[in-house]
Enzyme design. Structure first.
Site, PDB file in Angstrom:
ATOM      1  N   LYS A 123      47.235 -50.012  69.778  1.00 19.60           N
ATOM      2  CA  LYS A 123      48.496 -49.295  69.598  1.00 19.60           C
ATOM      3  C   LYS A 123      49.209 -49.021  70.916  1.00 19.60           C
ATOM      4  CE  LYS A 123      47.997 -47.461  65.022  1.00 19.60           C
ATOM      5  NZ  LYS A 123      48.184 -46.386  64.083  1.00 19.60           N
ATOM      6  N   LYS A 207      45.914 -57.569  60.522  1.00 17.19           N
ATOM      7  CA  LYS A 207      45.909 -56.554  59.461  1.00 17.19           C
ATOM      8  C   LYS A 207      47.322 -56.306  58.928  1.00 17.19           C
ATOM      9  CE  LYS A 207      45.729 -52.066  60.374  1.00 17.19           C
ATOM     10  NZ  LYS A 207      45.724 -50.644  59.995  1.00 17.19           N
ATOM     11  N   LYS A 210      52.162 -51.217  58.854  1.00 18.50           N
ATOM     12  CA  LYS A 210      53.569 -50.804  58.755  1.00 18.50           C
ATOM     13  C   LYS A 210      54.316 -51.051  60.057  1.00 18.50           C
ATOM     14  CE  LYS A 210      52.252 -46.313  57.768  1.00 18.50           C
ATOM     15  NZ  LYS A 210      51.010 -45.906  58.478  1.00 18.50           N
TER      16      LYS A 210
HETATM   17  N1  AQP Z   1      45.733 -53.482  55.953  1.00 18.89           N
HETATM   18  C1  AQP Z   1      44.985 -52.524  55.447  1.00 18.89           C
HETATM   19  N2  AQP Z   1      44.021 -52.822  54.542  1.00 18.89           N
HETATM   20  C2  AQP Z   1      43.253 -51.839  53.982  1.00 18.89           C
HETATM   21  N3  AQP Z   1      43.381 -50.526  54.288  1.00 18.89           N
HETATM   22  C3  AQP Z   1      44.345 -50.192  55.177  1.00 18.89           C
HETATM   23  N4  AQP Z   1      44.730 -49.009  55.687  1.00 18.89           N
HETATM   24  C4  AQP Z   1      45.747 -49.209  56.557  1.00 18.89           C
HETATM   25  N5  AQP Z   1      46.037 -50.505  56.644  1.00 18.89           N
HETATM   26  C5  AQP Z   1      45.184 -51.152  55.799  1.00 18.89           C
HETATM   27  C6  AQP Z   1      44.127 -47.731  55.307  1.00 18.89           C
HETATM   28  O1  AQP Z   1      45.153 -46.853  54.855  1.00 18.89           O
HETATM   29  C7  AQP Z   1      44.768 -45.519  55.190  1.00 18.89           C
HETATM   30  C8  AQP Z   1      45.933 -44.827  55.830  1.00 18.89           C
HETATM   31  O2  AQP Z   1      46.315 -45.475  57.019  1.00 18.89           O
HETATM   32  P1  AQP Z   1      47.372 -44.780  57.971  1.00 18.89           P
HETATM   33  O3  AQP Z   1      48.748 -45.065  57.514  1.00 18.89           O
HETATM   34  O4  AQP Z   1      47.019 -43.356  58.147  1.00 18.89           O
HETATM   35  O5  AQP Z   1      47.158 -45.454  59.339  1.00 18.89           O
HETATM   36  P2  AQP Z   1      47.021 -46.938  59.779  1.00 18.89           P
HETATM   37  O6  AQP Z   1      45.644 -47.429  59.467  1.00 18.89           O
HETATM   38  O7  AQP Z   1      47.370 -46.896  61.203  1.00 18.89           O
HETATM   39  O8  AQP Z   1      48.082 -47.746  58.917  1.00 18.89           O
HETATM   40  P3  AQP Z   1      48.958 -48.956  59.427  1.00 18.89           P
HETATM   41  O9  AQP Z   1      49.849 -49.455  58.387  1.00 18.89           O
HETATM   42  O10 AQP Z   1      48.095 -49.966  60.095  1.00 18.89           O
HETATM   43  O11 AQP Z   1      49.901 -48.255  60.490  1.00 18.89           O
HETATM   44  P4  AQP Z   1      50.304 -48.732  61.886  1.00 18.89           P
HETATM   45  O12 AQP Z   1      51.102 -49.960  61.701  1.00 18.89           O
HETATM   46  O13 AQP Z   1      51.111 -47.572  62.396  1.00 18.89           O
HETATM   47  O14 AQP Z   1      49.045 -48.976  62.636  1.00 18.89           O
HETATM   48  C9  AQP Z   1      43.542 -45.595  56.085  1.00 18.89           C
HETATM   49  O15 AQP Z   1      42.410 -45.324  55.289  1.00 18.89           O
HETATM   50  C10 AQP Z   1      43.524 -47.026  56.520  1.00 18.89           C
HETATM   51  O16 AQP Z   1      42.204 -47.476  56.762  1.00 18.89           O
END
Ligand code: AQP
Length: 345
Positions: A123, A207, A210
């Site tokens: 990140k 992965k 968002k």
């Molecule tokens: N691609 C994924 N597959 C399965 N599980 C996922 N999670 C996130 N992406 C995937 C799970 O969703 C929960 C909440 O995630 P979050 O929004 O709190 O944070 P994150 O993991 O940082 O989500 P993003 O979309 O990947 O955000 P960015 O782009 O900001 O890094 C968690 O249980 C996570 O494991």
């Protein structure tokens, strides 16, 4: 003090998880997190589910949007099937003990432990010096989120596994350093099923996220049926037919991802999907996947839209959840302060 704490954690089982209030949710969040929370609630597990607004501000969030995003995540919890009479749904920042415990844990965790966290590296990218200190200590706040409620199980996607290991290390070091062996439990990461690592629709090795600049890489919970169908049609695949066995998916990351998405949406296994579609090409598979995705997501997105039009209903759920969460958290943080030796009247 220590005499009253059993050597092993003997408290109740409790499930806890959270989702950041940092923008639109996608299919990865739905399959890796939301859908699992609902399954656990329906199995009768006591669930604490928070909207991680404190985590969200580790990267810049427009204050006007943050409140709306918090309501949006709460709406997603409800729309996915979480029932506020069974699960505690609350905003993280409404329980000040999260921040209090995080500070104490900042003094327990070691720099070397945090230096190993791969999510910070991903990140912060090339601009580590310009990242917030909060982004660096994010996993420590996460440990506080979990241990404040003495959670024993944490349903998360695969990407959070390393942070859960850090939580366990912090719990153990706290218990050892302060001579309170059974005080904090060792929470288990609950990472199961085909939806734990949903990959980008444009690149099967990245992965679904968002923060991916390409909107075609993900299915958003706000996408309508046409958009979902377009994204699946355009999803990267390959020229070969689907294999008959899971082993046949090795070396085919995009095919593997689409099969896993199908299995997670249909509540089945990849083996069962391949038993049905093995030998068929993507021309036949993708339309069926689109249909399934639309059918599964449409009720959730429709309910989310309905709830978002009535913020008062969401606020009622969040306020009640915050009261319930504070009730559980307060005695724990008071006991922690006593253990640490903070002055008390
Ligand atoms: N691609 C994924 N597959 C399965 N599980 C996922 N999670 C996130 N992406 C995937 C799970 O969703 C929960 C909440 O995630 P979050 O929004 O709190 O944070 P994150 O993991 O940082 O989500 P993003 O979309 O990947 O955000 P960015 O782009 O900001 O890094 C968690 O249980 C996570 O494991």
């Amino acid at each position: 003090m220590t005499d009253q704490i059993p050597a092993q954690y003997t408290g109740p089982r409790r499930i806890l998880s959270g989702i950041q209030a940092s923008g639109a949710l996608h299919l990865g969040n739905y399959l890796g997190a939301l859908k699992r929370f609902v399954e656990m609630q329906d199995q009768g597990e006591p669930c604490f589910l928070f909207v991680a607004d404190m985590h969200a501000i580790t990267v810049w969030q427009d204050p006007d949007k943050l409140t709306a995003q918090t309501r949006e995540i709460a709406a997603a919890y409800l729309a996915a099937g979480l029932d506020p009479s069974k699960s505690v749904i609350f905003p993280q920042s409404a329980v000040p003990a999260h921040a209090e415990l995080a500070w104490i844990f900042n003094c327990v965790a070691r720099l070397g432990w945090l230096d190993r966290m791969t999510q910070f590296k991903e990140k912060s990218g090339k601009h580590k010096e310009r990242s917030s200190v909060g982004l660096y200590t994010y996993p420590v706040l996460q440990a506080a989120d979990i241990l404040l409620y003495k959670a024993t199980g944490v349903p998360v996607g695969e990407d959070q596994k390393q942070h859960l290991e850090l939580t366990r290390d912090i719990a153990q070091k706290f218990n050892n350093d302060y001579g309170v062996p059974g005080f904090f439990p060792q929470p288990e990461p609950l990472i199961q099923g085909p939806g734990t690592r949903v990959m980008s629709l444009r690149d099967g090795s990245a992965k679904m996220s968002k923060s991916d600049p390409s909107d075609l890489s993900r299915i958003n919970l706000t996408d309508d049926a046409d958009m979902i169908a377009t994204k699946i049609k355009k999803a990267k695949s390959d020229m070969d037919a689907l294999p008959e066995t899971v082993e046949g998916l090795e070396g085919r990351p995009e095919a593997k991802n689409l099969v896993a998405i199908y299995a997670a949406l249909a509540d089945t296994t990849r083996e069962a999907v391949l038993a049905e579609f093995g030998g068929q090409g993507f021309g036949a598979f993708k339309p069926r996947l689109s249909e399934l995705a639309v059918e599964s997501m449409a009720p959730v997105t429709a309910e989310m839209r309905r709830l978002m039009a009535d913020p008062a209903e969401i606020d009622k759920v969040l306020a009640r959840g915050a009261d319930q969460a504070r009730e559980v958290a307060q005695p724990v943080i008071e006991e922690v302060k006593k253990i640490v030796g903070f002055w008390q009247a």
